[in-house]
Design a protein around this motif. Sequence first.
Motif, mmCIF file in Angstrom:
data_model
loop_
_atom_site.group_PDB
_atom_site.id
_atom_site.type_symbol
_atom_site.label_atom_id
_atom_site.label_comp_id
_atom_site.label_asym_id
_atom_site.label_seq_id
_atom_site.Cartn_x
_atom_site.Cartn_y
_atom_site.Cartn_z
ATOM 1 N N ALA A 162 -5.818 4.051 1.789
ATOM 2 C CA ALA A 162 -4.344 4.705 1.807
ATOM 3 C C ALA A 162 -3.506 4.595 2.715
ATOM 4 O O ALA A 162 -2.244 4.521 2.916
ATOM 5 C CB ALA A 162 -4.421 5.922 1.063
ATOM 6 N N THR A 163 -4.335 4.737 3.980
ATOM 7 C CA THR A 163 -3.591 5.017 5.272
ATOM 8 C C THR A 163 -3.076 3.389 5.684
ATOM 9 O O THR A 163 -1.981 3.335 6.113
ATOM 10 C CB THR A 163 -4.399 5.413 6.271
ATOM 11 O OG1 THR A 163 -4.982 6.710 5.785
ATOM 12 C CG2 THR A 163 -3.785 5.510 7.666
ATOM 13 N N ILE A 164 -4.100 2.397 5.487
ATOM 14 C CA ILE A 164 -3.492 1.063 5.570
ATOM 15 C C ILE A 164 -2.225 0.730 4.875
ATOM 16 O O ILE A 164 -1.298 0.160 5.215
ATOM 17 C CB ILE A 164 -4.615 0.060 5.339
ATOM 18 C CG1 ILE A 164 -5.718 0.327 6.501
ATOM 19 C CG2 ILE A 164 -4.028 -1.440 5.543
ATOM 20 C CD1 ILE A 164 -7.074 -0.370 6.283
ATOM 21 N N ILE A 165 -2.483 0.991 3.600
ATOM 22 C CA ILE A 165 -1.329 0.553 2.409
ATOM 23 C C ILE A 165 -0.065 1.592 3.277
ATOM 24 O O ILE A 165 1.202 0.990 3.117
ATOM 25 C CB ILE A 165 -1.601 1.420 1.275
ATOM 26 C CG1 ILE A 165 -2.699 0.459 0.483
ATOM 27 C CG2 ILE A 165 -0.522 1.319 0.431
ATOM 28 C CD1 ILE A 165 -3.118 0.770 -0.656
ATOM 29 N N PHE A 166 -0.223 2.709 3.590
ATOM 30 C CA PHE A 166 1.082 3.602 4.287
ATOM 31 C C PHE A 166 1.755 2.707 5.247
ATOM 32 O O PHE A 166 2.697 2.707 5.380
ATOM 33 C CB PHE A 166 0.532 4.816 4.527
ATOM 34 C CG PHE A 166 1.742 5.668 5.239
ATOM 35 C CD1 PHE A 166 2.533 6.258 4.514
ATOM 36 C CD2 PHE A 166 1.778 6.250 6.370
ATOM 37 C CE1 PHE A 166 3.563 7.043 4.880
ATOM 38 C CE2 PHE A 166 2.570 7.135 7.206
ATOM 39 C CZ PHE A 166 3.722 7.382 6.261
ATOM 40 N N VAL A 167 0.871 2.249 6.142
ATOM 41 C CA VAL A 167 1.410 1.501 7.575
ATOM 42 C C VAL A 167 2.211 -0.010 6.742
ATOM 43 O O VAL A 167 3.285 -0.214 6.930
ATOM 44 C CB VAL A 167 0.217 0.795 8.378
ATOM 45 C CG1 VAL A 167 0.933 -0.118 9.386
ATOM 46 C CG2 VAL A 167 -0.455 2.029 8.761
ATOM 47 N N VAL A 168 1.558 -0.496 5.781
ATOM 48 C CA VAL A 168 2.280 -1.501 5.140
ATOM 49 C C VAL A 168 3.822 -1.236 4.497
ATOM 50 O O VAL A 168 4.775 -1.733 4.459
ATOM 51 C CB VAL A 168 1.590 -2.352 4.054
ATOM 52 C CG1 VAL A 168 2.314 -3.384 3.225
ATOM 53 C CG2 VAL A 168 0.251 -2.870 4.611
ATOM 54 N N LEU A 169 3.568 0.054 3.678
ATOM 55 C CA LEU A 169 4.878 0.719 3.376
ATOM 56 C C LEU A 169 5.855 1.068 4.240
ATOM 57 O O LEU A 169 7.238 0.743 4.041
ATOM 58 C CB LEU A 169 4.592 2.235 2.629
ATOM 59 C CG LEU A 169 3.544 1.886 1.263
ATOM 60 C CD1 LEU A 169 3.326 3.106 0.645
ATOM 61 C CD2 LEU A 169 4.646 1.158 0.198
ATOM 62 N N LEU A 170 5.308 1.497 5.420
ATOM 63 C CA LEU A 170 6.471 1.823 6.792
ATOM 64 C C LEU A 170 7.014 0.471 6.957
ATOM 65 O O LEU A 170 8.515 0.475 7.271
ATOM 66 C CB LEU A 170 5.798 2.450 7.653
ATOM 67 C CG LEU A 170 5.364 3.783 7.443
ATOM 68 C CD1 LEU A 170 4.565 4.232 8.602
ATOM 69 C CD2 LEU A 170 6.656 4.674 7.142
ATOM 70 N N LEU A 171 6.304 -0.615 7.169
ATOM 71 C CA LEU A 171 6.816 -1.995 7.540
ATOM 72 C C LEU A 171 7.733 -2.585 6.601
ATOM 73 O O LEU A 171 8.888 -3.039 6.776
ATOM 74 C CB LEU A 171 5.801 -2.958 7.997
ATOM 75 C CG LEU A 171 5.032 -2.448 9.141
ATOM 76 C CD1 LEU A 171 3.657 -3.329 9.403
ATOM 77 C CD2 LEU A 171 5.703 -2.389 10.410
ATOM 78 N N SER A 172 7.287 -2.666 5.368
ATOM 79 C CA SER A 172 8.065 -3.084 4.255
ATOM 80 C C SER A 172 9.350 -2.141 3.881
ATOM 81 O O SER A 172 10.544 -2.638 3.507
ATOM 82 C CB SER A 172 7.275 -3.247 2.967
ATOM 83 O OG SER A 172 7.084 -2.047 2.643
ATOM 84 N N GLY A 173 9.203 -0.971 4.040
ATOM 85 C CA GLY A 173 10.396 0.048 4.091
ATOM 86 C C GLY A 173 11.409 -0.282 5.086
ATOM 87 O O GLY A 173 12.852 -0.183 4.733
ATOM 88 N N LEU A 174 11.052 -0.818 6.322
ATOM 89 C CA LEU A 174 12.133 -1.127 7.439
ATOM 90 C C LEU A 174 12.901 -2.340 6.865
ATOM 91 O O LEU A 174 14.031 -2.392 7.079
ATOM 92 C CB LEU A 174 11.339 -1.360 8.583
ATOM 93 C CG LEU A 174 12.224 -2.043 9.903
ATOM 94 C CD1 LEU A 174 13.044 -0.884 10.108
ATOM 95 C CD2 LEU A 174 11.301 -2.258 10.970
ATOM 96 N N VAL A 175 12.174 -3.295 6.254
ATOM 97 C CA VAL A 175 12.781 -4.582 5.695
ATOM 98 C C VAL A 175 13.905 -4.056 4.840
ATOM 99 O O VAL A 175 14.968 -4.678 4.696
ATOM 100 C CB VAL A 175 11.910 -5.312 5.108
ATOM 101 C CG1 VAL A 175 12.586 -6.516 4.459
ATOM 102 C CG2 VAL A 175 10.900 -5.858 6.273
#
Length: 405
Positions: A162-175
């Motif tokens: 879930a923490t790895i997914i959270f990192v992906v969410l933060l990066l995709s959220g920036l886009v």
Amino acid sequence: MTLKKLIGKLHLWLGLASGLVVFVVAVTGCIFAFEEELFRVFHSKLVHVRVPSDAGKKLPVSVLQERAQTALGGSDSITLINIYPQNDLAWEFDVFRYNEEKSANSFWDQAGLYWKKAYVDPYTGNVNGIMDMQYEFFIVTRSIHQNLFINPKIGSPIVGSATIIFVVLLLSGLVLWWPKNKAAARQRFAFRWKDTTRWKRKNYDLHNILGFYMLVFGIFIALTGIVWSFDWWENVVYRVLDGKVVQFKLPKNPDKTVSANEPVHLLDQVVARIQKDNPEYYRIFLSKNKPTNTLTAGANFKDNTLWTAYNYYMYNLSTGKEYGALLQKDKTTGQKWRNSNYDLHTGKTLGYVGMTIAFFVSLISALLPVTGFYIWWGRRKKAEKRPETLGKIAPQIRSRERVKS
């Protein structure tokens, strides 16, 4: 479908899949940011002692151990001792053991754990009290944070994933956050709410603006947290810092012969030596491991860097002979990082400033799944209403077309 829309879909479904776990981990992270400070406030009578006029005279640690052992009972020997330089703090004596079979077979974390801690006045030898640490609030909070309070073999990978997914969410959220033009940018960096601003807009801004400002800190806290879930990630960090995996390991005792009793003044001599070599220590700990015939002594001290500094000294528990050491100056960069990862993760490396940042980043991290879910739910409801609305206005459109014809 455009790339941005595809990223939006990815952001949505990953968020829905991991949102609940991220929320739980982030909320417990908020609580744990000031764990040590809050514990000393809530358990002040246990932790603090009255400082006498002659504060320099403290009883030998061997005498305090005897007092603590009597209070804890004789069924289990003390395995861990914490010594503090602050005059108003009690010294801690722990009995800690696991029932490995019970722990392995249970679905829940903490099963098979026996952990009692005695707080002893170093001036008088009086025991302030004994705490059962198995279900102590902050211990349980940490277990939820790391394992969801279930068996670590199950819970830790779930939290790590879930923490790895959270990192992906933060990066995709920036886009998704990135503004198309200057006009859109005005609403991306600051809240521009009016009395007429609807709650949906406020929720959307909370998700986007707060998410942007915590992005870098959130990624850092997440990446330092994954270390406890996956060995492969720990090895990645070692390779980045050292070029190879040189894990943090203490020297092993070559003499496995276990004696029934340790030398009488061993602890006093070890503590005196460590205090002399580390005069500016924050904490000294003594950890006994009878199956390996080892006494591990460590000093946490200030070394004018951002690393959390520890010097380790290894002793034969039966003879009192020092057989090895691992000093801060001899560690690789990766080993220094591994010793410091907890303080980096919780912000303690930067003191109260860092802990405050960690607290608010964790708070915002807990808000992001909530505000994100509300955005999705609002759009879903709006999409459901569209066919109904079209059904009502369709006859009106047709009648207008007849009039025109």
